[in-house]
Scaffold this active site. Structure first.
Site, PDB file in Angstrom:
ATOM      1  N   GLY A  12      44.024  34.816  35.477  1.00  0.00           N
ATOM      2  CA  GLY A  12      44.720  35.761  34.590  1.00  0.00           C
ATOM      3  C   GLY A  12      45.754  36.571  35.348  1.00  0.00           C
ATOM      4  O   GLY A  12      45.999  37.749  35.051  1.00  0.00           O
ATOM      5  N   LEU A  14      48.875  36.625  35.399  1.00  0.00           N
ATOM      6  CA  LEU A  14      50.103  37.082  34.737  1.00  0.00           C
ATOM      7  C   LEU A  14      49.798  38.125  33.663  1.00  0.00           C
ATOM      8  O   LEU A  14      50.679  38.565  32.944  1.00  0.00           O
ATOM      9  CB  LEU A  14      50.849  35.895  34.103  1.00  0.00           C
ATOM     10  CG  LEU A  14      51.258  34.793  35.075  1.00  0.00           C
ATOM     11  CD1 LEU A  14      52.011  33.685  34.342  1.00  0.00           C
ATOM     12  CD2 LEU A  14      52.112  35.346  36.200  1.00  0.00           C
ATOM     13  N   GLY A  15      48.536  38.529  33.559  1.00  0.00           N
ATOM     14  CA  GLY A  15      48.144  39.509  32.554  1.00  0.00           C
ATOM     15  C   GLY A  15      48.436  40.932  33.000  1.00  0.00           C
ATOM     16  O   GLY A  15      48.991  41.160  34.078  1.00  0.00           O
ATOM     17  N   GLN A  16      48.038  41.882  32.149  1.00  0.00           N
ATOM     18  CA  GLN A  16      48.356  43.297  32.419  1.00  0.00           C
ATOM     19  C   GLN A  16      47.800  43.740  33.773  1.00  0.00           C
ATOM     20  O   GLN A  16      48.523  44.313  34.588  1.00  0.00           O
ATOM     21  CB  GLN A  16      47.775  44.191  31.310  1.00  0.00           C
ATOM     22  CG  GLN A  16      48.164  45.658  31.471  1.00  0.00           C
ATOM     23  CD  GLN A  16      47.296  46.610  30.660  1.00  0.00           C
ATOM     24  OE1 GLN A  16      46.251  46.239  30.133  1.00  0.00           O
ATOM     25  NE2 GLN A  16      47.748  47.848  30.551  1.00  0.00           N
ATOM     26  N   ASP A  38      47.018  31.194  36.230  1.00  0.00           N
ATOM     27  CA  ASP A  38      47.029  31.673  34.845  1.00  0.00           C
ATOM     28  C   ASP A  38      47.204  30.468  33.922  1.00  0.00           C
ATOM     29  O   ASP A  38      47.697  29.422  34.338  1.00  0.00           O
ATOM     30  CB  ASP A  38      48.174  32.671  34.613  1.00  0.00           C
ATOM     31  CG  ASP A  38      47.904  33.600  33.440  1.00  0.00           C
ATOM     32  OD1 ASP A  38      47.664  34.800  33.683  1.00  0.00           O
ATOM     33  OD2 ASP A  38      47.885  33.127  32.285  1.00  0.00           O
ATOM     34  N   TYR A 147      34.388  40.214  21.624  1.00  0.00           N
ATOM     35  CA  TYR A 147      34.813  40.603  22.975  1.00  0.00           C
ATOM     36  C   TYR A 147      33.687  41.358  23.688  1.00  0.00           C
ATOM     37  O   TYR A 147      33.333  41.049  24.828  1.00  0.00           O
ATOM     38  CB  TYR A 147      36.065  41.469  22.866  1.00  0.00           C
ATOM     39  CG  TYR A 147      36.562  42.044  24.173  1.00  0.00           C
ATOM     40  CD1 TYR A 147      37.003  41.228  25.201  1.00  0.00           C
ATOM     41  CD2 TYR A 147      36.605  43.426  24.361  1.00  0.00           C
ATOM     42  CE1 TYR A 147      37.472  41.764  26.392  1.00  0.00           C
ATOM     43  CE2 TYR A 147      37.080  43.976  25.550  1.00  0.00           C
ATOM     44  CZ  TYR A 147      37.505  43.133  26.565  1.00  0.00           C
ATOM     45  OH  TYR A 147      37.967  43.665  27.735  1.00  0.00           O
ATOM     46  N   LYS A 151      31.445  40.391  26.989  1.00  0.00           N
ATOM     47  CA  LYS A 151      31.436  41.239  28.192  1.00  0.00           C
ATOM     48  C   LYS A 151      30.004  41.613  28.597  1.00  0.00           C
ATOM     49  O   LYS A 151      29.688  41.661  29.783  1.00  0.00           O
ATOM     50  CB  LYS A 151      32.310  42.480  27.979  1.00  0.00           C
ATOM     51  CG  LYS A 151      33.800  42.170  28.023  1.00  0.00           C
ATOM     52  CD  LYS A 151      34.211  41.716  29.419  1.00  0.00           C
ATOM     53  CE  LYS A 151      35.634  41.228  29.511  1.00  0.00           C
ATOM     54  NZ  LYS A 151      35.971  40.667  30.834  1.00  0.00           N
ATOM     55  N   ILE A 177      43.439  50.517  29.757  1.00  0.00           N
ATOM     56  CA  ILE A 177      44.269  50.619  30.965  1.00  0.00           C
ATOM     57  C   ILE A 177      45.726  50.853  30.556  1.00  0.00           C
ATOM     58  O   ILE A 177      46.287  50.086  29.768  1.00  0.00           O
ATOM     59  CB  ILE A 177      44.160  49.333  31.818  1.00  0.00           C
ATOM     60  CG1 ILE A 177      42.698  49.056  32.197  1.00  0.00           C
ATOM     61  CG2 ILE A 177      45.048  49.451  33.066  1.00  0.00           C
ATOM     62  CD1 ILE A 177      42.028  50.113  33.052  1.00  0.00           C
TER      63      ILE A 177
HETATM   64  N1  SER Z   1      41.439  47.293  26.578  1.00  0.00           N
HETATM   65  C1  SER Z   1      40.358  46.523  26.019  1.00  0.00           C
HETATM   66  C2  SER Z   1      40.567  46.242  24.589  1.00  0.00           C
HETATM   67  O1  SER Z   1      41.105  47.064  23.945  1.00  0.00           O
HETATM   68  C3  SER Z   1      39.051  47.244  26.212  1.00  0.00           C
HETATM   69  O2  SER Z   1      38.462  46.749  27.367  1.00  0.00           O
HETATM   70  O3  SER Z   1      40.183  45.253  24.104  1.00  0.00           O
END
Ligand code: SER
Length: 326
Positions: A12, A14-16, A38, A147, A151, A177
């Site tokens: 990942g 190229l992600g944030q 990526d 999600y 996790k 973030i």
């Molecule tokens: N930034 C994430 C989301 O909003 C939370 O871990 O899915």
């Protein structure tokens, strides 16, 4: 003795978070020791990484194995994931990427007897049953999003690999973030980034959560510091491994808008909650991160005011130069 990390792969990349993690690790360990991967196609942005790049779909275990062997990788920062909002649109894909992808990474790391693996978690592991203020480290985890479910499973799986196979796996529960280099994609906390871009460019933002929505957040330099500090800690200090609570700041959407207005007085924020409000409503207000502070010395540097000042400064500069493209 905690083993040294020599050849580091980032998924990942190229992600944030991944894109900025590459720069930090490159500075710290040297560009020739870093491999960025990526599923996104290599583009102009990859050349700015200044490290080797390989296309990698983490749902394909063979591809992970081939790359790991080719570059003699001994450490993985596994940053690729489908976030909460995208995950609810396509829960099957979220399961595949987040669960099978993480399992494949851990399995290859086990087979190759790797030094260390970083598997990040999220505040999305929490749920309406969890205490919302000063949310404890060890508490109820009954997330309602796919999600969040992936996790929690990632945390349990990581801990299992530590206990069952002696693999050194570590991770923290990131809050939202905030950053200015690579936009987040498909998350619930994305509003806290978008609001800055829109405030600087258009002086107006329509926020997709209610103004009283209060969530834990973190500025990118602290996010990167958390990953590096946790990975550098001597293993013997750790009682927990995956899923450390890490707190930095908490604010409501309205408090964020007020903070931005201090720098951009004619900024106007409206609120039109959509389905992402439902996810935000199940997540905590503030986090108790005393375990992270105790076990590996976690301490954030930025609060709401210093983060907002820096975000506005950087994005305004870019806007003036005509480079605020998103
Ligand atoms: N930034 C994430 C989301 O909003 C939370 O871990 O899915």
């Amino acid at each position: 003795m905690t083993k040294k990390m020599e050849k580091i792969m980032i998924t990942g990349a190229l992600g944030q978070i991944g894109s900025e993690l590459v720069s930090v690790l490159r500075e710290k360990y040297g560009g020739k020791n870093i491999l960025a991967t990526d599923i996104k196609s290599p583009s102009q942005s990859t050349s700015s990484l200044s490290v080797p790049f390989e296309y990698l779909d983490v749902t394909h275990k063979d591809s992970i194995e081939n790359i790991v062997k080719k570059y003699r990788i001994d450490t993985i920062y596994h940053m690729s994931a489908i976030l909460s909002a995208t995950g609810e649109k396509n829960p099957h894909q979220a399961w595949d990427v987040n669960i099978n992808g993480t399992y494949n990474i851990l399995e290859v790391a086990r087979q190759e007897e790797m030094t260390r693996v970083f598997v990040p978690s999220s505040i999305a592991v929490f749920s309406p049953e969890t205490p919302r203020n000063h949310t404890p480290q060890d508490t109820v985890l009954k997330p309602r999003t796919m999600y969040g479910i992936t996790k929690v499973t990632g945390e349990l799986l990581s801990e299992y690999y530590v206990c069952r196979f002696g693999l050194d796996v570590r991770g923290c529960r990131y809050p939202g973030i905030i950053s200015h280099q690579t936009l987040p994609g498909g998350g619930t906390t994305d509003y806290a980034v978008e609001i800055f871009y829109e405030a600087v460019k258009n002086k107006h933002y329509t926020c997709f959560v209610r103004k009283d929505t209060r969530l834990p957040m973190m500025y990118m330099p602290d996010c990167l510091k958390a990953a590096v500090d946790l990975m550098e800690t001597d293993f013997s200090r750790l009682k927990h491994h995956a899923g450390f609570n890490v707190n930095a700041m908490s604010f409501s959407a309205e408090e964020l808008a007020v903070e931005i207005k201090k720098h951009i007085p004619d900024f106007v924020c409206e609120y039109k909650p959509d389905e992402r409000q439902n996810f935000a409503d199940t997540w905590p207000n503030t986090i108790d991160d005393s375990a992270a502070r105790r076990e590996w010395g976690w301490k954030p540097r930025y609060n709401l005011s210093s983060m907002a000042e820096d975000m506005v400064k950087v994005l305004s500069q870019r806007h003036q130069e005509g480079k605020l493209n998103y």
